[in-house]
Design an enzyme around this catalytic site. Structure first.
Site, PDB file in Angstrom:
ATOM      1  N   TYR A  56       0.850  -1.188   0.000  1.00  0.00           N
ATOM      2  CA  TYR A  56       0.000   0.000   0.000  1.00  0.00           C
ATOM      3  C   TYR A  56       0.889   1.243   0.000  1.00  0.00           C
ATOM      4  CZ  TYR A  56      -4.021  -2.920   1.446  1.00  0.00           C
ATOM      5  OH  TYR A  56      -5.022  -3.856   1.528  1.00  0.00           O
ATOM      6  N   LEU A 206     -18.449  -1.361   1.313  1.00  0.00           N
ATOM      7  CA  LEU A 206     -19.155  -0.277   0.614  1.00  0.00           C
ATOM      8  C   LEU A 206     -18.765  -0.226  -0.857  1.00  0.00           C
ATOM      9  CD1 LEU A 206     -18.947   2.547   3.319  1.00  0.00           C
ATOM     10  CD2 LEU A 206     -20.832   0.973   2.854  1.00  0.00           C
ATOM     11  N   ARG A 208     -15.919   0.133  -2.390  1.00  0.00           N
ATOM     12  CA  ARG A 208     -15.037   1.265  -2.687  1.00  0.00           C
ATOM     13  C   ARG A 208     -15.783   2.594  -2.790  1.00  0.00           C
ATOM     14  NH1 ARG A 208     -13.953  -3.293  -4.813  1.00  0.00           N
ATOM     15  NH2 ARG A 208     -11.901  -4.219  -4.542  1.00  0.00           N
ATOM     16  N   GLY A 209     -16.822   2.709  -2.002  1.00  0.00           N
ATOM     17  CA  GLY A 209     -17.596   3.944  -1.962  1.00  0.00           C
ATOM     18  C   GLY A 209     -18.804   3.956  -2.863  1.00  0.00           C
ATOM     19  N   SER A 212     -21.943   3.655  -0.837  1.00  0.00           N
ATOM     20  CA  SER A 212     -21.858   4.408   0.420  1.00  0.00           C
ATOM     21  C   SER A 212     -22.964   5.437   0.550  1.00  0.00           C
ATOM     22  CB  SER A 212     -20.511   5.124   0.509  1.00  0.00           C
ATOM     23  OG  SER A 212     -20.426   6.143  -0.484  1.00  0.00           O
TER      24      SER A 212
END
Length: 332
Positions: A56, A206, A208-209, A212
């Protein structure tokens, strides 16, 4: 904060975990001070499980967490670390490395970057097709025996690989994507985990949004945000349909008195006490929205309404670009 245990052999952790990837990679510009403040807020709220990966931001995330965790008692949190994804100087990925000597090398670097003597759960991010999983897991077992790792984890593998790994050393948990629109684990993977007494840490709860309640069609990607450019579910023609599912989910959430994000997280948590949702909050604002989800109780009627709003298989588009799909434990 309530707690759950990762499988029969894993650690006790908070019922909601924090996924730290977005603080360093994949979703565009980040604010280091806000990222650290978000980690602090999560810990102060009782979140004890923090998930990262050595790739990451090419080590950035581990160094960020080392700073955020400085001064905290080591036994007050659990670190889950993934390894083995190969990166280059650019944005792409260069395959996987699960060789035993590489496992120990990756771990040594992670321990140094994180500023700790051990990680709580260590896991290959994906299977290396050139290395039998028994060899990769065998190297982790050696590190467990030596005290550098507490528990074995897996990530994005199918039922057969889970069984093979578990025969070498007990697996605490499988990390895999699981959400209202990513339910491939339900057919074979989840039953296998439950048969063997292995927990699940669910990422992408979610999507990746996307689900959401904060995403909108036509939203431009910020520099470094790979979603609109690379993720099929965010692509034009797919995203509009997928957001119509969110609109249907919003009506259920409003009737329940919670936000769409809280409902989606609560749905994952309601699928079993052996599942710990990971939320990828990058800011205190998003964390504050996510945390109450663990207290949202879903009745049988609520679950039926959610299923009606977002039936299995309703989403359009794969969860990853096609080049990545072959290495996933549950494709959709």
């Amino acid at each position: 904060m309530r707690t759950r245990t990762l499988g029969r052999t894993g650690p006790e952790v908070s019922a909601l975990g924090l996924g730290a990837m977005g603080m360093s990679d994949a979703y565009g510009p980040t604010d280091r001070a806000e990222s650290i403040a978000t980690v602090h807020a999560a810990l102060d709220a009782g979140v004890t499980l923090i998930d990262t990966g050595d790739f990451y931001g090419m080590g950035h995330n581990e160094l960020l967490l080392a700073q955020a965790l400085r001064g905290r008692r080591r036994d007050s949190y659990r670190l889950s670390v993934k390894f083995g994804m190969l990166r280059g100087p650019g944005p792409g990925f260069g395959g996987h490395d699960g060789r035993p000597e590489a496992v120990k090398n990756f771990l040594a670097y992670s321990l140094t970057r994180l500023g700790t003597d051990y990680v709580d759960v260590y896991r290959p991010a994906r299977l290396d097709p050139a290395v039998p999983i028994e060899e990769t897991v065998g190297a982790i077992k050696e590190m467990i025996d030596a005290g550098h790792v507490r528990h074995l984890g897996l990530s994005e593998v199918g039922a057969a690989a889970i069984r093979r790994a578990h025969a070498v050393h007990p697996v605490a948990d499988l990390q895999i994507e699981y959400s209202l629109i990513s339910r491939g684990v339900e057919d074979e993977v989840l039953p296998t985990l439950r048969e063997l007494g292995i927990g699940m840490t669910a990422y992408g709860v979610l999507s990746r949004g996307l689900i959401s309640g904060h995403w909108s069609a036509g939203r431009g990607g910020a520099p470094g945000d790979s979603r609109s450019a690379m993720m099929p579910r965010f692509a034009e023609g797919n995203v509009e349909h997928n957001l119509s599912l969110v609109d249907a989910l919003r009506r259920v959430a409003e009737a329940k008195g919670c936000t769409v994000a809280q409902l989606a997280i609560a749905w994952v948590a309601a699928q079993g006490e052996d599942i710990v949702p990971l939320v990828g909050a990058r800011t205190r604002r998003r964390l504050d929205e996510a945390l109450p989800a663990i207290d949202v109780t879903l009745t049988a009627d609520d679950l039926a309404e959610i299923e009606k709003a977002v039936p299995p298989g309703a989403a359009r588009g794969d969860r990853y670009p096609q080049a990545f799909m072959a290495n996933l434990g549950a494709g959709n």
